[in-house]
Design a protein around this motif. Structure first.
Motif, short mmCIF file in Angstrom:
data_model
loop_
_atom_site.label_atom_id
_atom_site.label_comp_id
_atom_site.label_asym_id
_atom_site.label_seq_id
_atom_site.Cartn_x
_atom_site.Cartn_y
_atom_site.Cartn_z
N LEU A 181 0.84 -1.20 0.00
CA LEU A 181 0.00 0.00 0.00
C LEU A 181 0.87 1.25 0.00
O LEU A 181 0.63 2.20 -0.76
CB LEU A 181 -0.91 -0.02 1.24
N PHE A 182 1.91 1.25 0.83
CA PHE A 182 2.81 2.40 0.92
C PHE A 182 3.49 2.66 -0.43
O PHE A 182 3.50 3.79 -0.93
CB PHE A 182 3.86 2.15 2.01
N VAL A 183 4.03 1.59 -1.01
CA VAL A 183 4.73 1.72 -2.31
C VAL A 183 3.76 2.18 -3.40
O VAL A 183 4.09 3.06 -4.21
CB VAL A 183 5.40 0.39 -2.70
N SER A 184 2.56 1.60 -3.42
CA SER A 184 1.62 1.95 -4.49
C SER A 184 1.09 3.38 -4.33
O SER A 184 0.90 4.09 -5.32
CB SER A 184 0.47 0.96 -4.56
N VAL A 185 0.88 3.84 -3.10
CA VAL A 185 0.42 5.22 -2.89
C VAL A 185 1.52 6.20 -3.33
O VAL A 185 1.26 7.20 -4.00
CB VAL A 185 0.03 5.46 -1.42
N LEU A 186 2.76 5.87 -2.96
CA LEU A 186 3.90 6.71 -3.37
C LEU A 186 4.00 6.77 -4.89
O LEU A 186 4.17 7.84 -5.48
CB LEU A 186 5.18 6.09 -2.79
N SER A 187 3.89 5.59 -5.52
CA SER A 187 3.97 5.52 -7.00
C SER A 187 2.83 6.31 -7.63
O SER A 187 3.03 7.02 -8.61
CB SER A 187 3.88 4.08 -7.48
N PHE A 188 1.64 6.18 -7.07
CA PHE A 188 0.48 6.87 -7.63
C PHE A 188 0.69 8.38 -7.66
O PHE A 188 0.48 9.03 -8.69
CB PHE A 188 -0.78 6.51 -6.83
N PHE A 189 1.12 8.92 -6.53
CA PHE A 189 1.31 10.38 -6.48
C PHE A 189 2.49 10.82 -7.34
O PHE A 189 2.43 11.89 -7.96
CB PHE A 189 1.44 10.87 -5.03
N GLY A 190 3.54 10.00 -7.38
CA GLY A 190 4.67 10.31 -8.25
C GLY A 190 4.26 10.35 -9.71
O GLY A 190 4.61 11.27 -10.46
N LEU A 191 3.49 9.35 -10.12
CA LEU A 191 3.02 9.29 -11.51
C LEU A 191 2.03 10.41 -11.82
O LEU A 191 1.99 10.92 -12.93
CB LEU A 191 2.38 7.93 -11.78
N LEU A 192 1.23 10.76 -10.82
CA LEU A 192 0.26 11.85 -11.02
C LEU A 192 0.99 13.16 -11.31
O LEU A 192 0.60 13.93 -12.20
CB LEU A 192 -0.60 11.98 -9.76
N ILE A 193 2.07 13.38 -10.56
CA ILE A 193 2.87 14.60 -10.79
C ILE A 193 3.53 14.53 -12.16
O ILE A 193 3.60 15.51 -12.90
CB ILE A 193 3.93 14.76 -9.68
N LEU A 194 4.02 13.35 -12.52
CA LEU A 194 4.68 13.16 -13.82
C LEU A 194 3.70 13.30 -14.98
O LEU A 194 4.08 13.73 -16.08
CB LEU A 194 5.31 11.76 -13.85
N ALA A 195 2.44 12.97 -14.74
CA ALA A 195 1.43 12.99 -15.81
C ALA A 195 1.24 14.39 -16.39
O ALA A 195 0.99 14.55 -17.58
CB ALA A 195 0.10 12.46 -15.29
N VAL A 196 1.41 15.42 -15.55
CA VAL A 196 1.15 16.79 -16.02
C VAL A 196 2.15 17.21 -17.10
O VAL A 196 1.75 17.58 -18.21
CB VAL A 196 1.11 17.77 -14.83
N PRO A 197 3.47 17.18 -16.83
CA PRO A 197 4.40 17.57 -17.90
C PRO A 197 4.37 16.62 -19.08
O PRO A 197 4.57 17.04 -20.22
CB PRO A 197 5.78 17.53 -17.22
N THR A 198 4.11 15.33 -18.83
CA THR A 198 4.03 14.36 -19.93
C THR A 198 2.88 14.72 -20.86
O THR A 198 3.02 14.69 -22.09
CB THR A 198 3.82 12.94 -19.38
N TRP A 199 1.73 15.06 -20.29
CA TRP A 199 0.58 15.44 -21.10
C TRP A 199 0.86 16.72 -21.89
O TRP A 199 0.53 16.83 -23.07
CB TRP A 199 -0.66 15.61 -20.23
N GLN A 200 1.52 17.68 -21.22
CA GLN A 200 1.83 18.94 -21.90
C GLN A 200 2.78 18.71 -23.07
O GLN A 200 2.62 19.29 -24.15
CB GLN A 200 2.44 19.94 -20.93
#
Lengths: 119, 148
Positions: A26-45
């Motif tokens: 759970l800890f690893v997946s929550v960390l990954s989720f938020f990391g990927l969410l932050i990464l999603a913004v510049p990737t989409w742009q």
């Protein structure tokens, strides 16, 4: 009575083992989720910029303005669209999206285990 | 040894085969598009690269396919209008010659226009068919942006 005690002890050991594993996942997946969410913004742009700069967006819009004429030249239009598609940008954005969905799945799955054993 | 056609191994094999088929088809499609792009790039390069310059050739651009020239779909600005042809510059700075034929459809908004209405710096979107001499027979030209 002794057998019941052994069963209870084994059950408790298994319970704690599952809970520990669920906590880590759970800890690893929550960390990954938020990391990927932050990464999603510049990737989409970046993907959006590449789609605009490559001309793919404008070519695609032609379908809505000149649909009947596009049908006459559908082969050249299709090949032109595929030539202009910024494949790598789209792939990297889809990879981030897939990572987000997978992280969400792991969160829900282990969240259920966590809630089940904690309550 | 009996094989269980309803077991999960059967479905895994089927899904695996289906995945391989899809990947091969996608690969074939990529080769088809890549060949046409490379073919036009070669023809374009034979005739125009030395005069007009070509796309950038860094390693990343090569991997993304930007070292090749598009021949079917073009978006860019008008660099010159002459003798029944339009010379366009695409976002990568590559110049391409569009041949205006009697079948070419030129549109601005809902109006059909002629080559005389096209001016330098107009931004156009073109669907065309590449020719062996590196030029492109324009089929549909649309000016989305109106007068600059």
């Amino acid at each position: 009575m002794r057998e019941e005690l052994v069963e209870q002890v084994l059950y408790r050991i298994e319970h704690e083992r599952q809970l520990k594993a669920a906590r880590i996942r759970l800890f690893v997946s929550v960390l990954s989720f938020f990391g990927l969410l932050i990464l999603a913004v510049p990737t989409w742009q970046m993907t959006r910029t590449d789609i605009i700069n490559s001309g793919f967006g404008q070519q695609f819009n032609l379908m809505f303005y000149d649909f009947r004429n596009i049908l006459n030249y559908w082969q050249d239009f299709s090949v032109g669209l595929m030539e202009e598609l910024p494949v790598l940008s789209v792939v990297q954005f889809l990879a981030v999206l897939a990572g987000l969905v997978f992280a969400l799945k792991v969160i829900f799955k282990n969240g259920k285990v966590f809630i089940k054993y904690e309550i | 040894m009996k094989f269980n056609f309803e077991g999960k191994h059967f479905w895994r094999i089927l899904i695996g085969l289906g995945t391989i088929i899809i990947l091969l088809l996608v690969f074939q499609l990529g080769m088809y598009i890549g060949f046409r792009k490379a073919n036009f790039s070669y023809r374009w390069g034979e005739n125009y690269h030395k005069t007009f310059g070509g796309p950038s050739i860094s390693m990343i651009d090569n991997f993304q396919g930007r070292d090749l020239v598009n021949g079917h779909g073009i978006t860019g600005i008008v660099a010159k209008v002459e003798n029944g042809a339009i010379i366009m510059k695409d976002p990568n700075g590559v110049e391409k010659i569009l041949n205006i034929t009697p079948q070419t459809l030129l549109k601005r908004g809902s109006d059909t226009i002629t080559i005389t209405d096209v001016k330098i710096d107009d931004r156009l979107v073109v669907v065309g068919s590449p020719k062996n001499d590196g030029t492109i027979d324009a089929e549909i030209i649309r000016d989305f942006y109106g007068k600059n």
